[in-house]
Design an enzyme around this catalytic site. Structure first.
Site, short mmCIF file in Angstrom:
data_model
loop_
_atom_site.label_atom_id
_atom_site.label_comp_id
_atom_site.label_asym_id
_atom_site.label_seq_id
_atom_site.Cartn_x
_atom_site.Cartn_y
_atom_site.Cartn_z
N CYS A 195 21.16 -9.71 -19.20
CA CYS A 195 19.93 -9.11 -18.39
C CYS A 195 19.46 -7.86 -18.86
O CYS A 195 18.38 -7.80 -19.04
CB CYS A 195 20.90 -8.90 -17.13
N HIS B 210 17.88 -8.16 -10.37
CA HIS B 210 19.00 -8.69 -10.30
C HIS B 210 19.21 -9.46 -8.89
O HIS B 210 18.99 -8.56 -7.92
CB HIS B 210 20.25 -7.67 -10.36
N GLU C 185 16.19 -2.81 -11.51
CA GLU C 185 16.82 -2.14 -12.60
C GLU C 185 15.76 -0.87 -13.13
O GLU C 185 14.56 -1.38 -13.27
CB GLU C 185 17.12 -3.03 -13.58
#
Length: 188
Positions: free
Chosen positions: A146, A165, A82
């Site tokens: 998250c 992830h 991310e």
């Protein structure tokens, strides 16, 4: 030379994930760890906004990590790095049936905080290792726990932070494959 600390977190069970792949991967990385120069600390984090809000700053104060890598499960079949965490839009209920105050991570914080890592470089270098596990980058960590932990951790400042992830176990990769691949990420 002072020993450095790397903090890895994974999430506990939630909804249709009674065994959270992220926590299983973090535990497996710890089992595979053999670096005596770097102290690897692992923590399971409940899928609860208020727990993240209190635990993350406490972990930074207690451990003073030189690197922090958070893991969370996703529905994708790749390992996904991310790019940034977002401060706003947290309307989905956690496992305690709550949302954060004002649907924000940090009241008054910037809308978005970007990781210090060059994710393109990591993906490029990682691809050369021949692990067989697909890796990608993302611009949206999902506005759930998250994204929430990522922003909260990035907001602490200091240590570089990465959010990863991972797919559910055995869909398509085994725990061993995912842990070995994820262990290599910050060495890229």
């Amino acid at each position: 030379m002072e020993q450095q600390t790397v903090l890895l977190t994974g999430f506990g069970p939630f909804y249709n994930h009674p065994v959270n792949a992220s926590w299983e991967i973090v535990k497996k990385i710890k089992q595979l760890w053999s670096n005596e120069v770097v102290n690897l600390e692992i923590r399971e984090i409940p899928v609860v906004y208020s727990e993240v809000s209190s635990r993350v700053p406490n972990l930074y104060g207690e451990l003073r990590p030189s690197l922090c890598v958070h893991f969370g499960v996703s529905g994708y079949d790749t390992v996904t790095l991310e790019n940034h965490g977002k401060n706003y839009g947290y309307k989905l209920l956690d496992v305690a049936g709550q949302t954060p105050p004002h649907n924000l991570c940090v009241v008054g914080g910037p809308d978005c905080i970007k990781t210090k890592f060059d994710l393109g470089r990591i993906c490029s270098k990682y691809g050369e290792t021949g692990t067989g596990v697909d890796i990608a980058t993302s611009e949206d960590a999902g506005r759930y726990l998250c994204d929430f932990i990522y922003y909260t951790s990035l907001h602490q400042g200091g240590a570089p932070v990465l959010f990863v992830h991972v797919p559910p176990l055995n869909n398509p990769y085994s725990l061993k494959q995912l842990a070995a691949a994820c262990k290599r990420l910050w060495r890229s």
